[in-house]
Structure formats: C-alpha cells, structure tokens
Design a protein around this motif. Structure first.
Motif, short mmCIF file in Angstrom:
data_model
loop_
_atom_site.label_atom_id
_atom_site.label_comp_id
_atom_site.label_asym_id
_atom_site.label_seq_id
_atom_site.Cartn_x
_atom_site.Cartn_y
_atom_site.Cartn_z
N THR A 175 0.84 -1.20 0.00
CA THR A 175 0.00 0.00 0.00
C THR A 175 0.88 1.25 0.00
O THR A 175 2.08 1.20 0.24
CB THR A 175 -0.94 0.01 1.22
OG1 THR A 175 -0.16 -0.16 2.40
CG2 THR A 175 -1.96 -1.10 1.11
N VAL A 176 0.22 2.37 -0.24
CA VAL A 176 0.93 3.65 -0.35
C VAL A 176 0.28 4.65 0.61
O VAL A 176 -0.95 4.71 0.71
CB VAL A 176 0.87 4.18 -1.80
CG1 VAL A 176 1.47 5.58 -1.90
CG2 VAL A 176 1.61 3.23 -2.74
N ALA A 177 1.12 5.41 1.30
CA ALA A 177 0.63 6.41 2.27
C ALA A 177 0.74 7.80 1.69
O ALA A 177 1.72 8.14 1.02
CB ALA A 177 1.43 6.32 3.57
N ARG A 178 -0.29 8.61 1.94
CA ARG A 178 -0.26 10.04 1.58
C ARG A 178 -0.47 10.87 2.83
O ARG A 178 -0.98 10.37 3.83
CB ARG A 178 -1.36 10.36 0.56
CG ARG A 178 -1.17 9.78 -0.81
CD ARG A 178 -2.18 10.38 -1.76
NE ARG A 178 -1.87 11.78 -2.06
CZ ARG A 178 -2.76 12.65 -2.55
NH1 ARG A 178 -4.01 12.26 -2.75
NH2 ARG A 178 -2.41 13.90 -2.81
N PHE A 179 -0.13 12.15 2.73
CA PHE A 179 -0.30 13.05 3.86
C PHE A 179 -0.92 14.35 3.37
O PHE A 179 -0.68 14.79 2.24
CB PHE A 179 1.05 13.34 4.53
CG PHE A 179 1.65 12.14 5.20
CD1 PHE A 179 1.40 11.85 6.52
CD2 PHE A 179 2.46 11.26 4.47
CE1 PHE A 179 1.94 10.73 7.13
CE2 PHE A 179 3.00 10.14 5.07
CZ PHE A 179 2.74 9.87 6.40
N ALA A 180 -1.71 14.96 4.25
CA ALA A 180 -2.33 16.24 3.90
C ALA A 180 -1.26 17.30 3.66
O ALA A 180 -1.39 18.15 2.78
CB ALA A 180 -3.27 16.67 5.02
N ASN A 181 -0.19 17.24 4.44
CA ASN A 181 0.92 18.19 4.30
C ASN A 181 2.23 17.41 4.31
O ASN A 181 2.89 17.31 5.34
CB ASN A 181 0.91 19.22 5.45
CG ASN A 181 2.12 20.14 5.40
OD1 ASN A 181 2.68 20.39 4.34
ND2 ASN A 181 2.53 20.63 6.57
N ASP A 190 18.69 8.02 6.57
CA ASP A 190 18.53 6.71 5.94
C ASP A 190 17.38 6.68 4.94
O ASP A 190 16.70 5.66 4.77
CB ASP A 190 18.30 5.62 7.01
CG ASP A 190 19.54 5.35 7.82
OD1 ASP A 190 20.64 5.63 7.32
OD2 ASP A 190 19.40 4.87 8.96
N ASN A 191 17.09 7.81 4.32
CA ASN A 191 16.00 7.94 3.34
C ASN A 191 14.61 7.85 3.96
O ASN A 191 13.63 7.66 3.23
CB ASN A 191 16.11 6.88 2.23
CG ASN A 191 17.28 7.12 1.31
OD1 ASN A 191 17.74 8.24 1.18
ND2 ASN A 191 17.78 6.05 0.70
N PHE A 192 14.50 7.99 5.26
CA PHE A 192 13.21 7.84 5.92
C PHE A 192 12.65 9.19 6.36
O PHE A 192 13.40 10.13 6.69
CB PHE A 192 13.33 6.94 7.16
CG PHE A 192 13.70 5.52 6.83
CD1 PHE A 192 13.05 4.83 5.82
CD2 PHE A 192 14.70 4.89 7.53
CE1 PHE A 192 13.40 3.53 5.51
CE2 PHE A 192 15.06 3.58 7.24
CZ PHE A 192 14.41 2.90 6.21
N LEU A 193 11.32 9.26 6.37
CA LEU A 193 10.60 10.40 6.90
C LEU A 193 9.65 9.89 7.97
O LEU A 193 9.19 8.75 7.91
CB LEU A 193 9.79 11.09 5.79
CG LEU A 193 10.59 11.62 4.59
CD1 LEU A 193 9.64 12.02 3.47
CD2 LEU A 193 11.45 12.81 5.00
N LYS A 194 9.37 10.78 8.95
CA LYS A 194 8.46 10.39 10.02
C LYS A 194 7.27 11.33 10.09
O LYS A 194 7.40 12.53 9.80
CB LYS A 194 9.20 10.38 11.36
CG LYS A 194 10.24 9.27 11.49
CD LYS A 194 10.87 9.25 12.87
CE LYS A 194 11.86 8.11 13.01
NZ LYS A 194 12.50 8.08 14.36
N GLU A 195 6.16 10.78 10.50
CA GLU A 195 4.93 11.55 10.64
C GLU A 195 5.05 12.55 11.78
O GLU A 195 5.65 12.25 12.83
CB GLU A 195 3.77 10.57 10.89
CG GLU A 195 2.42 11.20 11.09
CD GLU A 195 1.37 10.12 11.42
OE1 GLU A 195 1.34 9.10 10.72
OE2 GLU A 195 0.61 10.32 12.39
N THR A 196 4.49 13.74 11.60
CA THR A 196 4.46 14.75 12.65
C THR A 196 3.05 15.32 12.74
O THR A 196 2.19 15.04 11.89
CB THR A 196 5.46 15.90 12.36
OG1 THR A 196 4.98 16.63 11.22
CG2 THR A 196 6.85 15.38 12.10
N GLY A 200 0.09 15.67 9.49
CA GLY A 200 -1.19 14.97 9.57
C GLY A 200 -0.98 13.47 9.57
O GLY A 200 0.14 12.99 9.35
N ALA A 201 -2.04 12.75 9.83
CA ALA A 201 -1.94 11.29 9.88
C ALA A 201 -1.82 10.70 8.48
O ALA A 201 -2.31 11.27 7.50
CB ALA A 201 -3.17 10.72 10.59
#
Length: 262
Positions: A175-181, A190-196, A200-201
């Motif tokens: 699956t693929v995740a999207r974010f409002a912002n 390490d090429n990673f991003l984290k939710e804040t 948004g969720a």
C-alpha cells in the motif's frame, strides 16, 4: 550606527552559510534514491520603527512614509520540494518506484512506522520484503524461498510463481501512504521520513487510487536535484556571502577612520 550595520551583516553571513549547507546537502545527495531536495526560506528580523507612517508631522499633516530600520535576516526554515524524480530502469524485480504522490511504509525497530520513496528493497533470510537496512515493508510481504517470477502490479499486488501451482500465487499487496501536508514530515536519515503533527496522519490506500502514485516494478526513483540549478544557487549564495563580508570590512574601515579623526 556602524555597529548596528555590523550586526545586520553578521546575520546575513549566518543565513547564507545555512543556505550553502542546504545546497551542499542537495548536491551530496544527487545520486541518492528517492531523495527530495530542500530549499532554505528566509525571513526578516525585527524592525525598529523610528517613525511610523501616518504619524502626525504637524498639526494638520502626517508622514507619508515611515522610518523603519531592519535588524537583519534569519533562516525561516527548510522546505522539501516533493517533485517527481526521474525513473531509472534497473531490471531488479524487487526494485520499486512510485510514479506520483505517496510513500512506501516501513516498520522501524521498536514498531514505529517510517515513510520513504526509496524502493530499493530486497528479500531477507526469512523471506520478508525489507529495506537495505533490514527493516520490513508494511504491510508485510513474505516471499517463499522457492518462488520465482515475482511480479508486482501497479496497484501493489505482489504475486509469484510457486512450484506445484499452475497459476501465480498472490502474496499480498503493497500500500501507499499520503499526507495532507507532506512538507511537514520529519527527515530521519537513511532515506526515511516520520509523521508529525504538521504532516497529519498517514492516509493509506491502494497505489494508483485517490491521487496516490502507481508502483513501477524494476525501476528506482532518482533524486529530484537539478545540478545546474544548484550550482547557480551556489554562485548566488557565494556572491551574497561576499557582499555581506565586504559590508563588515567597509564598516570596520569607517570605524577606523572615525577613531583616527576624532
């Protein structure tokens, strides 16, 4: 007053130094899979209002313009530019690229989810689809040891040919995740991003639907860094740094002349 100019020029040097660091990081990651370049944004510092526009200049008139003196500049923040990177053919069946918006989900040690555009996945000793660091892709995809002809459809459906079965077996769906912002996601290395809270969720769904990008098997997304643009920005930044440096030299000379004269 000259000392005030010194402090203003100092803020300019600090701001341009930070901008140069952002440009250097962009250029350093020009070959990093799925890297998105950053851009430094600036803001003015506080203003000293020696005279406010509209203030009474006499009993019947008012000043048409004010006398406002700025105190310099500061870096407001860095903004990630999420434009699509170029798709590069690899031919590896476990190399995946997203053509459009969204992120792959990865489970970090401790169970926290991270998000990435780098789809250079591989198969672990246990058969799990994992990143180069060994972190499993979410949702979990397990590939049997004797599976062959692994196929991943644009909607993320993973199937493989298993001995003894005439038809490919479906192993799961990425699956693929999207974010409002998405600009609010925190870079974690390490090429990673984290939710804040700002991002948004995560809104998880099927690739290719509701604005999510489709998955390309056998491709990797390159960085979106344009070397020519970065070099032009670097020259512009260097010139701005030089001008601020000359400003400090000029103010120093003014102070020296004043001391010798007085």
């Amino acid at each position: 007053m000259p000392t005030s100019a010194l402090h203003v020029a100092r803020t300019g040097l600090e701001a341009q130094d930070t901008r140069m660091r952002v440009i250097a990081n962009n250029l350093a990651n020009v070959g990093t899979t799925g890297f998105k370049k950053d851009r430094a944004s600036f803001q003015t510092l506080a203003y000293q209002d020696a005279r406010v526009a509209g203030q009474q200049s006499s009993g019947e008139t008012a000043y048409a313009i004010g006398l406002n003196l700025g105190t310099g500049v500061a870096v407001q923040g860095t903004q990630r530019i999420d434009t699509q990177g170029s798709l590069q053919t690899t031919g590896n069946s476990l190399d995946l690229a997203l053509d459009g918006d969204g992120y792959f989900q990865v489970t970090l040690p401790g169970g926290e989810l991270a998000y990435t555009r780098a789809g250079n996945f591989t198969r672990s000793a246990e058969g799990r689809l994992v990143t180069a660091q060994g972190y499993p892709v979410e949702p979990a995809i397990t590939i049997p040891e004797n599976a062959s002809a692994i196929a991943i459809a644009p909607d993320g459906t993973v199937s493989a040919t298993v001995p003894g079965q005439s038809e490919p077996a479906q192993l799961g769906q990425i699956t693929v995740a999207r974010f409002a912002n998405p600009g609010g996601l925190q870079a974690a290395g390490d090429n990673f991003l984290k939710e804040t809270a700002a991002s948004g969720a995560a809104q998880v769904g099927i690739a290719g639907q509701d604005g999510r990008g489709s998955i390309k098997q056998g491709f990797l997304e390159g960085s979106n860094v344009n070397v020519v643009e970065e070099l032009v920005d670097m020259i512009e930044c260097q010139r701005a740094y030089e001008i601020n440096s000359k400003m400090i030299s000029s103010v120093d000379e003014m102070l020296r002349n004043a001391n010798q004269t007085l």
